[in-house]
Design a protein around this motif. Structure first.
Motif, PDB file in Angstrom:
ATOM      1  N   PRO A 427       0.826  -1.211   0.000  1.00 47.94           N
ATOM      2  CA  PRO A 427       0.000   0.000   0.000  1.00 47.94           C
ATOM      3  C   PRO A 427       0.863   1.265   0.000  1.00 47.94           C
ATOM      4  CG  PRO A 427      -0.800  -1.572   1.626  1.00 47.94           C
ATOM      5  CD  PRO A 427       0.500  -2.109   1.132  1.00 47.94           C
ATOM      6  N   GLU A 428       0.331   2.317  -0.583  1.00 48.26           N
ATOM      7  CA  GLU A 428       1.095   3.555  -0.718  1.00 48.26           C
ATOM      8  C   GLU A 428       1.483   4.155   0.631  1.00 48.26           C
ATOM      9  OE1 GLU A 428      -0.986   6.218  -3.343  1.00 48.26           O
ATOM     10  OE2 GLU A 428      -1.290   4.642  -4.831  1.00 48.26           O
ATOM     11  N   GLN A 429       0.702   3.893   1.678  1.00 45.72           N
ATOM     12  CA  GLN A 429       1.006   4.447   2.992  1.00 45.72           C
ATOM     13  C   GLN A 429       1.921   3.553   3.817  1.00 45.72           C
ATOM     14  OE1 GLN A 429       0.040   7.551   3.640  1.00 45.72           O
ATOM     15  NE2 GLN A 429      -0.837   7.489   1.589  1.00 45.72           N
ATOM     16  N   SER A 430       2.339   2.409   3.272  1.00 45.07           N
ATOM     17  CA  SER A 430       3.177   1.480   4.010  1.00 45.07           C
ATOM     18  C   SER A 430       4.544   2.094   4.319  1.00 45.07           C
ATOM     19  CB  SER A 430       3.371   0.201   3.188  1.00 45.07           C
ATOM     20  OG  SER A 430       4.451  -0.557   3.670  1.00 45.07           O
ATOM     21  N   TRP A 431       4.986   1.973   5.569  1.00 44.05           N
ATOM     22  CA  TRP A 431       6.299   2.522   5.928  1.00 44.05           C
ATOM     23  C   TRP A 431       7.420   1.780   5.221  1.00 44.05           C
ATOM     24  CZ3 TRP A 431      10.142  -0.464   7.844  1.00 44.05           C
ATOM     25  CH2 TRP A 431       9.800  -1.642   8.513  1.00 44.05           C
ATOM     26  N   LEU A 432       7.224   0.480   4.962  1.00 44.35           N
ATOM     27  CA  LEU A 432       8.276  -0.287   4.298  1.00 44.35           C
ATOM     28  C   LEU A 432       8.426   0.150   2.844  1.00 44.35           C
ATOM     29  CD1 LEU A 432      10.386  -2.490   4.497  1.00 44.35           C
ATOM     30  CD2 LEU A 432       8.591  -4.192   4.054  1.00 44.35           C
ATOM     31  N   ARG A 433       7.309   0.415   2.195  1.00 41.82           N
ATOM     32  CA  ARG A 433       7.365   0.922   0.824  1.00 41.82           C
ATOM     33  C   ARG A 433       8.072   2.276   0.797  1.00 41.82           C
ATOM     34  NH1 ARG A 433       3.006   1.243  -3.947  1.00 41.82           N
ATOM     35  NH2 ARG A 433       3.287   3.386  -4.661  1.00 41.82           N
ATOM     36  N   ARG A 434       7.692   3.175   1.690  1.00 42.08           N
ATOM     37  CA  ARG A 434       8.304   4.503   1.717  1.00 42.08           C
ATOM     38  C   ARG A 434       9.795   4.418   2.045  1.00 42.08           C
ATOM     39  NH1 ARG A 434       3.993   8.723   4.459  1.00 42.08           N
ATOM     40  NH2 ARG A 434       2.432   8.592   2.798  1.00 42.08           N
ATOM     41  N   PHE A 435      10.139   3.518   2.959  1.00 52.17           N
ATOM     42  CA  PHE A 435      11.545   3.351   3.307  1.00 52.17           C
ATOM     43  C   PHE A 435      12.357   2.910   2.095  1.00 52.17           C
ATOM     44  CE2 PHE A 435      14.839   0.241   4.579  1.00 52.17           C
ATOM     45  CZ  PHE A 435      15.756   1.142   5.114  1.00 52.17           C
ATOM     46  N   MET A 436      11.822   1.956   1.320  1.00 57.15           N
ATOM     47  CA  MET A 436      12.550   1.473   0.152  1.00 57.15           C
ATOM     48  C   MET A 436      12.742   2.584  -0.871  1.00 57.15           C
ATOM     49  SD  MET A 436      13.472  -1.525   0.835  1.00 57.15           S
ATOM     50  CE  MET A 436      14.255  -1.649  -0.763  1.00 57.15           C
ATOM     51  N   LEU A 437      11.747   3.448  -1.029  1.00 52.51           N
ATOM     52  CA  LEU A 437      11.882   4.568  -1.964  1.00 52.51           C
ATOM     53  C   LEU A 437      12.949   5.550  -1.495  1.00 52.51           C
ATOM     54  CD1 LEU A 437       8.106   5.191  -2.747  1.00 52.51           C
ATOM     55  CD2 LEU A 437       9.823   4.313  -4.331  1.00 52.51           C
ATOM     56  N   VAL A 438      12.914   5.893  -0.203  1.00 52.15           N
ATOM     57  CA  VAL A 438      13.912   6.824   0.339  1.00 52.15           C
ATOM     58  C   VAL A 438      15.308   6.191   0.293  1.00 52.15           C
ATOM     59  CG1 VAL A 438      14.658   8.029   2.433  1.00 52.15           C
ATOM     60  CG2 VAL A 438      12.248   8.050   1.777  1.00 52.15           C
ATOM     61  N   LEU A 439      15.395   4.912   0.628  1.00 56.18           N
ATOM     62  CA  LEU A 439      16.684   4.223   0.600  1.00 56.18           C
ATOM     63  C   LEU A 439      17.264   4.204  -0.814  1.00 56.18           C
ATOM     64  CD1 LEU A 439      18.801   2.525   2.159  1.00 56.18           C
ATOM     65  CD2 LEU A 439      17.452   0.498   1.526  1.00 56.18           C
ATOM     66  N   SER A 440      16.422   3.942  -1.808  1.00 50.36           N
ATOM     67  CA  SER A 440      16.922   3.913  -3.188  1.00 50.36           C
ATOM     68  C   SER A 440      17.442   5.282  -3.600  1.00 50.36           C
ATOM     69  CB  SER A 440      15.819   3.438  -4.145  1.00 50.36           C
ATOM     70  OG  SER A 440      14.806   4.423  -4.309  1.00 50.36           O
ATOM     71  N   GLY A 441      16.794   6.344  -3.123  1.00 48.24           N
ATOM     72  CA  GLY A 441      17.282   7.679  -3.424  1.00 48.24           C
ATOM     73  C   GLY A 441      18.607   7.967  -2.747  1.00 48.24           C
ATOM     74  N   ALA A 442      18.727   7.596  -1.480  1.00 51.95           N
ATOM     75  CA  ALA A 442      19.967   7.843  -0.736  1.00 51.95           C
ATOM     76  C   ALA A 442      21.132   7.053  -1.322  1.00 51.95           C
ATOM     77  CB  ALA A 442      19.771   7.491   0.737  1.00 51.95           C
ATOM     78  N   GLN A 443      20.855   5.840  -1.817  1.00 48.93           N
ATOM     79  CA  GLN A 443      21.922   5.011  -2.371  1.00 48.93           C
ATOM     80  C   GLN A 443      22.476   5.570  -3.678  1.00 48.93           C
ATOM     81  OE1 GLN A 443      23.427   2.190  -1.093  1.00 48.93           O
ATOM     82  NE2 GLN A 443      22.296   2.560   0.801  1.00 48.93           N
ATOM     83  N   LEU A 444      21.772   6.507  -4.297  1.00 41.09           N
ATOM     84  CA  LEU A 444      22.275   7.105  -5.532  1.00 41.09           C
ATOM     85  C   LEU A 444      23.548   7.908  -5.279  1.00 41.09           C
ATOM     86  CD1 LEU A 444      21.606   7.321  -8.556  1.00 41.09           C
ATOM     87  CD2 LEU A 444      20.403   9.443  -8.057  1.00 41.09           C
TER      88      LEU A 444
END
Length: 493
Positions: A427-444
């Motif tokens: 789900p769009e409000q899932s903390w795990l989904r949001r974490f993966m998006l933020v993590l992918s950005g930080a790993q750039l």
């Protein structure tokens, strides 16, 4: 009859589409710039030039991703625009010469070793080839260690080398275009899977997952574009089969879950941690046929892909293969170990002889903690009366993310492609989904000097996203505690 003037909503949608076209144009320009820069050694050779380019490129790609997300979330960007522009940017990313990692040349070495010399990469290293230094297809990369990949990927690498026809530049392009095909198929699966998840949103409040938004978040993800397509890493192939297993679970084709996960494991071995939870999921569904037939098909995938290699099983260099998995870099282990080595060198020289002991103790502690976490989650699911698909996908993502991001001694940014698409089924409000998006950005930020800074890389690229999501979780729990019990019950339905 005169046409009615456009409404305010229509004007807003038209403005959003124009903005998206501008963003797509900037994305095309960015990867075209990277292509021209790295295709010209006179420009890209100086370290200063690379840093001066990569910092604005990193921030620019992250801003484009965020700005595009806001536009797509308003549901005014047509699907075909999203697909066409995303694939165009992906194609340009493929044309960028590998600039951050030379791993793709290691894949070519393994494929050519089989296709041209008929050698088993688990038994013979590349430097066993007589005169390998003079073969224009071989790069001095991973030449003295056996293959760390599974049977299926070695067969794929061999096939891609055969398609390359013995020309190194053509073969490199074939490998990268192969990744582009994988990228497109994975994006399609993400869209189909999110469509299925969203169809249940009306009956499960808080589980909204808009397919177009999920598609955008994968197709335009800068980490996938840079490391999966520009640098040509094979992790996205494992990610394709992991995503496929989740899609089969979503549509009820449960017999194919185990074969898909076996295929993923035979690309890179990390997917093996999902298999027990897949068996538990099938057990809870009482899907005996899917478990039995799926298990047979998975065994068939293993035996069929292993046929060219298994006859030499007794000669496999298993110790050397496992040693590669325990190299410490970019991980929590690496952070703690680097701090210990610095303290021992600068402050307490008497600790220097303990370095290897500390390294092994930390490795074992991390593995023990993961075993406890993994076993506790498995027991929890086993004791539940139900184990819905959504929870299984969550668990598959969680056990992979914890293993790779926190427990593994070696963590490179492109590893996220192995499981990142699963986040887009949540789900769009899932903390795990949001974490993966933020993590992918930080790993750039790995493409800047931060990626090689032994203390900063984990703290900035992994630690900060963890701190961010931890703060968000605590904040949401605080708000929930202030809501009346009746309202909380309604929210949890």
């Amino acid at each position: 009859m005169a046409a009615s003037p456009p409404t305010e909503q229509g004007l807003s949608a038209m403005a959003d589409r124009r903005r998206f076209l501008w963003l797509a144009g900037l994305g095309v320009f960015t990867f075209a710039l990277l292509w021209l820069f790295y295709a010209n050694p006179a420009l890209s050779a100086p370290r200063l030039n690379r840093e001066l380019l990569l910092w604005p490129v990193t921030f620019g790609l992250l801003w484009l991703y965020w700005a595009g997300y806001r536009l797509v979330a308003r549901e005014s960007v047509p699907l075909r625009w999203l697909v066409i522009s995303g694939l165009l940017v992906g194609l340009l990313a493929c044309m960028v010469p590998p600039f951050h990692s030379t791993d793709v040349f290691g894949y070519i070495n393994r494929g050519w070793q089989q296709a041209h010399y008929g050698m088993n990469p688990y038994v013979y290293t590349v430097d066993h080839i007589p005169g390998w230094e003079h073969d224009p297809m071989i790069t001095d990369h991973w030449v003295n260690n056996p293959s760390p990949y599974g049977f299926l990927y070695l067969l794929i690498a061999k096939g891609l080398c055969l398609l390359g026809g013995g020309d190194k530049e053509n073969t490199l392009l074939v490998f990268k275009l192969g990744n582009l095909v994988v990228h497109g198929v994975t994006a399609f699966l993400v869209w189909l899977g999110a469509t299925r998840v969203n169809s249940n949103a009306s009956t499960e409040p808080g589980r909204q997952n808009r397919p177009v938004l999920a598609l955008y978040l994968y197709l335009w993800n800068p980490l996938v574009l840079v490391h999966g397509l520009a640098n040509g890493h094979n992790d996205m192939m494992m990610g394709l089969f992991v995503t496929l297993s989740a899609y089969f679970a979503l549509i009820g084709s449960w017999v194919w879950i185990l074969p898909a996960l076996m295929a993923a494991t035979l690309i890179k071995y990390g997917a093996v941690v999902i298999l027990p939870f897949a068996l538990l999921f099938l057990l809870k569904q009482r899907a005996w046929r899917a478990m039995g037939l799926g298990g047979l098909l998975a065994a068939g995938v293993f035996l069929l892909t292993g046929l060219p290699y298994l006859p030499d099983w007794s000669q496999f260099h298993l110790k050397e293969i496992s040693r590669n998995a325990f190299v410490s870099h970019g991980s929590l282990h690496s952070l703690i170990y680097s701090v210990f080595k610095t303290v021992a060198k600068e402050l307490v020289p008497a600790w220097n002889p303990l370095r290897e002991l500390v390294r092994d103790v930390m490795k074992n502690v991390l593995l023990m903690l993961y075993t406890l976490f993994y076993g506790g989650l498995a027991v929890k699911r086993f004791r539940q009366s139900r184990y819905p698909v959504s929870e299984w996908i969550w668990d598959a993502l969680l056990v992979m993310a914890v293993l790779v991001c926190l427990v593994s001694l070696k963590f490179y940014p492109w590893y996220l492609a192995m499981f990142f698409p699963l986040a887009l089924f949540l789900p769009e409000q899932s903390w795990l989904r949001r974490f993966m998006l933020v993590l992918s950005g930080a790993q750039l930020f790995s493409i800047t000097f931060i990626g090689q800074a032994h203390l900063l890389n984990f703290l900035i690229m992994t630690g900060l996203p963890i701190a961010w999501v931890w703060r968000r979780i605590k904040k949401s729990h605080g708000k929930a505690a202030m809501v009346p019990v009746e309202s909380q019950s309604e929210r949890s339905v």
